[in-house]
Design a protein around this motif. Structure first.
Motif, PDB file in Angstrom:
ATOM      1  N   ALA A   1       0.823  -1.218   0.000  1.00 23.46           N
ATOM      2  CA  ALA A   1       0.000   0.000   0.000  1.00 23.46           C
ATOM      3  C   ALA A   1       0.852   1.261   0.000  1.00 23.46           C
ATOM      4  O   ALA A   1       0.347   2.349   0.274  1.00 23.46           O
ATOM      5  CB  ALA A   1      -0.927  -0.001   1.219  1.00 23.46           C
ATOM      6  N   ASP A   2       2.133   1.127  -0.295  1.00 19.49           N
ATOM      7  CA  ASP A   2       3.031   2.275  -0.300  1.00 19.49           C
ATOM      8  C   ASP A   2       2.789   3.164  -1.523  1.00 19.49           C
ATOM      9  O   ASP A   2       2.472   2.670  -2.606  1.00 19.49           O
ATOM     10  CB  ASP A   2       4.493   1.814  -0.313  1.00 19.49           C
ATOM     11  CG  ASP A   2       4.859   1.016   0.924  1.00 19.49           C
ATOM     12  OD1 ASP A   2       4.575   1.497   2.034  1.00 19.49           O
ATOM     13  OD2 ASP A   2       5.409  -0.086   0.782  1.00 19.49           O
ATOM     14  N   VAL A   3       2.946   4.448  -1.332  1.00 11.36           N
ATOM     15  CA  VAL A   3       2.910   5.407  -2.436  1.00 11.36           C
ATOM     16  C   VAL A   3       4.351   5.630  -2.873  1.00 11.36           C
ATOM     17  O   VAL A   3       5.160   6.167  -2.124  1.00 11.36           O
ATOM     18  CB  VAL A   3       2.272   6.741  -1.990  1.00 11.36           C
ATOM     19  CG1 VAL A   3       2.254   7.731  -3.156  1.00 11.36           C
ATOM     20  CG2 VAL A   3       0.861   6.516  -1.462  1.00 11.36           C
TER      21      VAL A   3
ATOM     22  N   VAL B 168      -8.583 -15.632   1.821  1.00  9.51           N
ATOM     23  CA  VAL B 168      -7.206 -15.442   2.273  1.00  9.51           C
ATOM     24  C   VAL B 168      -7.090 -14.053   2.898  1.00  9.51           C
ATOM     25  O   VAL B 168      -7.523 -13.062   2.304  1.00  9.51           O
ATOM     26  CB  VAL B 168      -6.209 -15.598   1.113  1.00  9.51           C
ATOM     27  CG1 VAL B 168      -4.789 -15.294   1.561  1.00  9.51           C
ATOM     28  CG2 VAL B 168      -6.285 -17.011   0.538  1.00  9.51           C
ATOM     29  N   ALA B 169      -6.519 -13.983   4.084  1.00 11.04           N
ATOM     30  CA  ALA B 169      -6.381 -12.702   4.782  1.00 11.04           C
ATOM     31  C   ALA B 169      -5.331 -11.837   4.103  1.00 11.04           C
ATOM     32  O   ALA B 169      -4.231 -12.296   3.796  1.00 11.04           O
ATOM     33  CB  ALA B 169      -6.002 -12.946   6.243  1.00 11.04           C
ATOM     34  N   ALA B 170      -5.673 -10.582   3.885  1.00  8.71           N
ATOM     35  CA  ALA B 170      -4.747  -9.620   3.282  1.00  8.71           C
ATOM     36  C   ALA B 170      -4.017  -8.849   4.364  1.00  8.71           C
ATOM     37  O   ALA B 170      -4.464  -8.753   5.505  1.00  8.71           O
ATOM     38  CB  ALA B 170      -5.510  -8.663   2.366  1.00  8.71           C
ATOM     39  N   CYS B 171      -2.871  -8.275   3.975  1.00 10.66           N
ATOM     40  CA  CYS B 171      -2.029  -7.530   4.915  1.00 10.66           C
ATOM     41  C   CYS B 171      -1.462  -6.312   4.197  1.00 10.66           C
ATOM     42  O   CYS B 171      -0.576  -6.445   3.347  1.00 10.66           O
ATOM     43  CB  CYS B 171      -0.901  -8.431   5.418  1.00 10.66           C
ATOM     44  SG  CYS B 171       0.264  -7.616   6.522  1.00 10.66           S
ATOM     45  N   ALA B 172      -1.977  -5.130   4.502  1.00 11.05           N
ATOM     46  CA  ALA B 172      -1.483  -3.902   3.876  1.00 11.05           C
ATOM     47  C   ALA B 172      -0.125  -3.531   4.468  1.00 11.05           C
ATOM     48  O   ALA B 172       0.053  -3.540   5.683  1.00 11.05           O
ATOM     49  CB  ALA B 172      -2.482  -2.773   4.095  1.00 11.05           C
ATOM     50  N   LYS B 173       0.818  -3.175   3.614  1.00  4.72           N
ATOM     51  CA  LYS B 173       2.173  -2.880   4.075  1.00  4.72           C
ATOM     52  C   LYS B 173       2.731  -1.708   3.266  1.00  4.72           C
ATOM     53  O   LYS B 173       2.213  -1.395   2.188  1.00  4.72           O
ATOM     54  CB  LYS B 173       3.067  -4.117   3.931  1.00  4.72           C
ATOM     55  CG  LYS B 173       3.248  -4.602   2.481  1.00  4.72           C
ATOM     56  CD  LYS B 173       4.021  -5.909   2.425  1.00  4.72           C
ATOM     57  CE  LYS B 173       4.235  -6.335   0.987  1.00  4.72           C
ATOM     58  NZ  LYS B 173       4.854  -7.652   0.888  1.00  4.72           N
ATOM     59  N   HIS B 174       3.745  -1.013   3.742  1.00  6.99           N
ATOM     60  CA  HIS B 174       4.492  -1.149   4.999  1.00  6.99           C
ATOM     61  C   HIS B 174       4.199   0.114   5.811  1.00  6.99           C
ATOM     62  O   HIS B 174       4.671   1.187   5.440  1.00  6.99           O
ATOM     63  CB  HIS B 174       5.983  -1.253   4.739  1.00  6.99           C
ATOM     64  CG  HIS B 174       6.381  -2.310   3.751  1.00  6.99           C
ATOM     65  ND1 HIS B 174       6.288  -2.142   2.376  1.00  6.99           N
ATOM     66  CD2 HIS B 174       6.872  -3.563   3.945  1.00  6.99           C
ATOM     67  CE1 HIS B 174       6.730  -3.246   1.771  1.00  6.99           C
ATOM     68  NE2 HIS B 174       7.089  -4.127   2.700  1.00  6.99           N
TER      69      HIS B 174
END
Length: 492
Positions: free
Chosen positions: A129-131, A168-174
């Motif tokens: 989720a990085d810009v 499936v569980a998602a994980c927004a990073k960093h």
């Protein structure tokens, strides 16, 4: 501390760990630790042969602990683990952002989720989720959906929705954002100089969108943001992990660390100490195992957590809360409905990669008039990308046009010989982020000076186009390579 807390404490300390391991099947130590309550396992490319083997592996893990969280770092782009040895059949985030069709992004993520779920994987350390607002970023680049916060936000939300629809569980990073830096946190501590207002206007927008989309997890970043905490990197900062992410943004899911052994953290704080500090700051799960994939590391971390609780450095209530959040994610994964993979998925990925191509060329340039000579320029890949993962155009183009030949260069030294070898055949120059490498940019300019008719293919973050015939793929996945090869061969 009463008598029952000895066993309880050991169980909670194990619950918050997500270690990696070496091998294509669970080693004895991992089976034993799962039976004792280890909360999760992280899979890497070294654990993967193919999907059938991964399914057998995950079934063996569940035989020891039915609700174990099985995690993988699968971004469906340049960073891939499930397709580490073949390249991703998906276009990757930057390409999806370039297309800017959130419905397509959701569809791609859902297909990926079905694929992972069928292999027994329940937790994906994605999406990014990085810009990517620093074009010289050495570790994000094409992993991001782009450099515009609103674009990144809508595709982050779509990706999360699609993946979690597939169970499936998602994980927004960093978190709170790794895009505005030219330092790789695998190697050193990045510094984000943005003030709070700038963070609100850029970095935090995609994470707010992720939370609104119901993301199950958020991954912390090993970087310093002095405007948020002048002393500690984000992973170890209560101000960032608890006050900001939990308090201000209202995230109530699982917080997992980026690899705790990464040098941005471990060099300064030590592996075990960093794990304790991360939990105290608000993290719920500790990811480890990129370089420390062994029983000794998993035991050291567990024992350090236990010792920290007993000494008062880590409140037992904080550890209990972390373990409870791990259990909640595991329960979500067990209950989430799973959908079988769709045989049309590969066609969706290739179609998306074709849509992402940006072509600048005179009329009637393609197909090429004869079998080409291909020069690929090899950059220094960051540690998030598995070194085994193939990329480029030579292999897929040779598959379609068997007389295709070429060379891969890691410096400008071999360029004169390569140009001589190309003769009068069509010449294709393939680069990956040339704006970050002076030698690569100069090599491209030198080759174009000798052969202005050459086709330039950029398979990373595109900068100012070089050459009269230029193709940008927005990533170096297998799907991107195939899409360009088809174009050059006249097969698209």
């Amino acid at each position: 501390m009463d008598a029952r807390t000895g066993v309880e404490l050991r169980s909670m300390a194990d619950a918050v760990l997500q270690p990696g391991f070496v091998g294509k099947e669970p080693p004895p130590w991992l089976r034993r630790r799962l039976a004792e309550g280890l909360g999760g396992v992280a899979l890497f490319a070294r654990n993967v042969v193919d999907r059938d083997q991964v399914a057998e592996l995950t079934a063996a893990l569940r035989a020891e602990k039915p609700d174990v969280i099985v995690a993988i770092d699968e971004e469906a782009g340049d960073v891939t683990r499930i397709d580490a040895y073949t390249g991703s059949p998906w276009p990757g985030n930057l390409a999806l952002g370039a297309i800017d069709d959130p419905a397509l992004t959701r569809e791609v993520a859902c297909h990926l989720g079905r694929d992972l779920a069928a292999a027994g994987i329940t937790f994906d350390y994605a999406p990014d989720a990085d810009v990517n607002n620093d074009p010289n970023n050495p570790v994000i680049g094409s992993r991001a959906f782009g450099a515009e916060p609103e674009r990144v936000a809508r595709h982050t939300a779509a990706w999360i929705t699609g993946l979690q629809e597939a169970g499936v569980a998602a994980c927004a990073k960093h978190f709170p954002g790794h895009g505005n830096t030219s330092v790789d946190s695998h190697l050193d501590v990045p510094l984000i100089k943005a003030g709070r207002a700038d963070l609100e206007a850029v970095e935090l927008i995609p994470f707010r969108a992720a939370i609104a989309a119901g993301v199950q997890a958020v991954m912390s970043a090993h970087l310093r943001v002095p405007s948020l905490d002048p002393d500690l990197p984000a992973t170890l900062s209560r101000r960032i992990m608890t006050d900001l992410l939990r308090g201000e943004l209202g995230f109530d899911g699982l917080i997992v660390t980026d690899g705790i052994e990464m040098r941005a953290i471990s060099d300064r704080f030590g592996l075990a100490n960093a794990a304790v500090l991360a939990l105290a700051a608000g993290a719920d799960a500790i990811c480890v195992g990129g370089e420390h994939a062994d029983e000794e590391t998993a035991t050291m971390l567990r024992d350090a957590i236990i010792a920290a609780v007993r000494s008062g450095r880590l409140p037992q209530e904080r550890l209990a809360d972390a373990a409870a959040r791990v259990a909640r994610l595991a329960a979500w994964s067990l209950a989430a409905p799973k959908v079988a993979p769709d045989p049309r998925a590969a066609a969706v990925g290739l179609s998306a990669a074709r849509r992402a191509l940006r072509i600048s060329a005179p009329e009637a340039t393609f197909p090429l008039a004869a079998a080409p000579y291909v020069i690929e320029f090899q950059p220094q890949l960051n540690l998030a990308i598995a070194p085994e993962t193939p990329w480029g155009l030579l292999a897929p183009l040779a598959e379609l046009v068997p007389a295709t030949t070429g060379v891969r260069l890691s410096s400008s030294e071999g360029l004169p010989d390569a140009l001589e070898a190309s003769g009068d055949r069509p010449l294709v120059l393939v680069a990956r982020d040339p704006h970050r490498y002076a030698w690569m940019t100069q090599s491209l300019k030198g080759a174009l000076s000798a052969r202005p008719d050459a086709v330039v293919v950029e398979m990373g973050v595109p900068a100012s186009p070089l050459g009269d015939v230029h193709i940008a793929t927005f990533g170096a996945t297998a799907a991107a390579g195939r899409a360009v090869a088809e174009l050059l061969a006249g097969r698209s």
